[in-house]
Design an enzyme around this catalytic site. Structure first.
Site, short mmCIF file in Angstrom:
data_model
loop_
_atom_site.label_atom_id
_atom_site.label_comp_id
_atom_site.label_asym_id
_atom_site.label_seq_id
_atom_site.Cartn_x
_atom_site.Cartn_y
_atom_site.Cartn_z
N LYS A 62 -6.95 -0.06 -8.45
CA LYS A 62 -5.58 0.02 -8.98
C LYS A 62 -5.29 -1.18 -9.87
O LYS A 62 -4.67 -1.06 -10.94
CB LYS A 62 -4.58 0.11 -7.82
CG LYS A 62 -4.63 1.46 -7.14
CD LYS A 62 -3.90 1.52 -5.81
CE LYS A 62 -4.15 2.90 -5.19
NZ LYS A 62 -3.72 3.04 -3.83
N GLN A 87 -0.11 0.35 0.49
CA GLN A 87 -1.46 0.92 0.63
C GLN A 87 -1.67 1.42 2.07
O GLN A 87 -1.47 0.68 3.02
CB GLN A 87 -2.49 -0.18 0.28
CG GLN A 87 -3.91 0.28 0.31
CD GLN A 87 -4.24 1.29 -0.79
OE1 GLN A 87 -3.81 1.16 -1.94
NE2 GLN A 87 -4.98 2.32 -0.45
N ASP A 97 4.07 6.41 -5.06
CA ASP A 97 3.18 7.20 -4.22
C ASP A 97 3.84 8.52 -3.79
O ASP A 97 3.21 9.34 -3.12
CB ASP A 97 2.80 6.40 -2.96
CG ASP A 97 1.30 6.11 -2.90
OD1 ASP A 97 0.58 6.64 -3.76
OD2 ASP A 97 0.87 5.36 -2.01
#
Ligand code: NAP
Length: 279
Positions: free
Chosen positions: A48, A92, A115
């Site tokens: 990322k 994450q 997300d």
């Protein structure tokens, strides 16, 4: 059999995005919060970071100790929510099981939730309203669209019902007028469903689980699984060599869905920026 080349599609998406960023002339900000030091998460965060830096985004990796207090995490998210330089925030996964994952995810402002995991964004997805959508399922849809593979009216079978992949993908497929079957570990006679799938998506995390006998002739196979083998190589949930001569399209692992996930995060950060500016 034709390969669904995630790398090729990712490059195309990022090229198009670079043009939009040139017109924007602003530096976008993406923050990844990692809790603990899961080795697989380290790899994903590095990917990322590389993507963000290649696009000229400001990338901030906040790595917290696995024993961090939940209130401390919420305070960090609150600060990022109010930071004008931050467009996208993601936590994450996985995080330590002692933490309340839903409480942490829902602390992120929906328009910074790159997300797509807040209840608000999931609700909008289910209602087929414009929202930030989880990157892996969105990447699967964009991959199919790139190769002009019809979704409408197709029998789509998804194995795996996680919040990150299977559930949002089921909604996206329904919104595109597919007939969707969502299977999981308690499904009885899994083969009955997989053999009827025009598009079969496998997201379970079990190496080479799907074999030739479980797929329909000419099916489209999307292999989401990423499994590290004892020899260090990566493999998917589908036995690629076993099924490849029977299917019409298939994603490789690596080089398929994983590539799309990174591209979609880049897109979501841009989308989040535009959403915030329009407020
Ligand atoms: P997860 O949260 O562990 O969920 C796994 C799902 O698979 C569950 O719904 C489980 O059923 C189901 N399942 C497990 N064994 C099964 C079996 N024998 N038959 C039918 N269903 C079974 O996994 P996830 O986060 O969705 O990830 C799945 C895989 O995708 C992993 O390999 C992960 O590394 C990979 N992944 C890849 C990307 C990418 O960018 N390519 C992104 C995310 C994940 P129950 O619900 O009944 O337990």
């Amino acid at each position: 059999m034709k390969l669904l080349d995630g790398k090729e599609v990712k490059l195309k998406i990022l090229e198009d995005l670079k043009q939009k960023l040139l017109n924007l002339n602003e530096k976008l900000g993406l923050v990844v919060i990692q809790i603990g030091n899961d080795p697989a998460s380290d790899v994903y965060v590095r990917q990322k970071k590389k993507m963000a830096e290649d696009l000229g985004y400001n990338f901030n990796h906040i790595n917290l100790d696995e024993n961090v207090n939940e209130d401390e995490i919420l305070a960090i998210i609150d600060k990022l929510n109010n930071d004008d330089m931050v467009d996208g925030i993601l936590v994450q996964m996985p995080i330590p099981s002692t933490l309340n994952v839903k409480r942490i995810q829902n602390a992120i402002l929906p328009y910074k939730d790159v997300d797509g995991l807040t209840d608000i964004n999931i609700g909008k997805l289910v209602h087929n309203e414009d929202s930030l959508v989880a990157c892996t399922p969105m990447g699967i849809i964009d991959l199919l669209d790139y190769y002009n593979i019809d979704i409408e009216g197709k029998n789509v079978v998804i194995i795996g019902r996680s919040d990150l992949v299977g559930k949002p993908l089921a909604s996206l497929m329904i919104n595109r007028n597919a007939t969707v079957t969502l299977c999981h570990s308690k499904t009885i006679n899994l083969d009955f469903y997989t053999k009827n799938a025009d598009i079969l998506v496998v997201a379970i995390g079990k190496p080479n689980f799907i074999k030739r006998d479980s797929v329909k002739d000419g099916a489209v196979i999307i292999d989401v699984g990423i499994n590290r083998m004892a020899n260090g190589m990566l493999c998917g949930d589908v036995d690629f060599d076993d099924v490849k001569d029977k299917v019409s399209y298939i994603t490789p692992v690596p080089g398929g869905v994983g590539q799309m996930t990174v591209a979609e995060l880049a897109l979501n950060t841009y989308k989040a920026h535009m959403l915030r500016k329009s407020k």
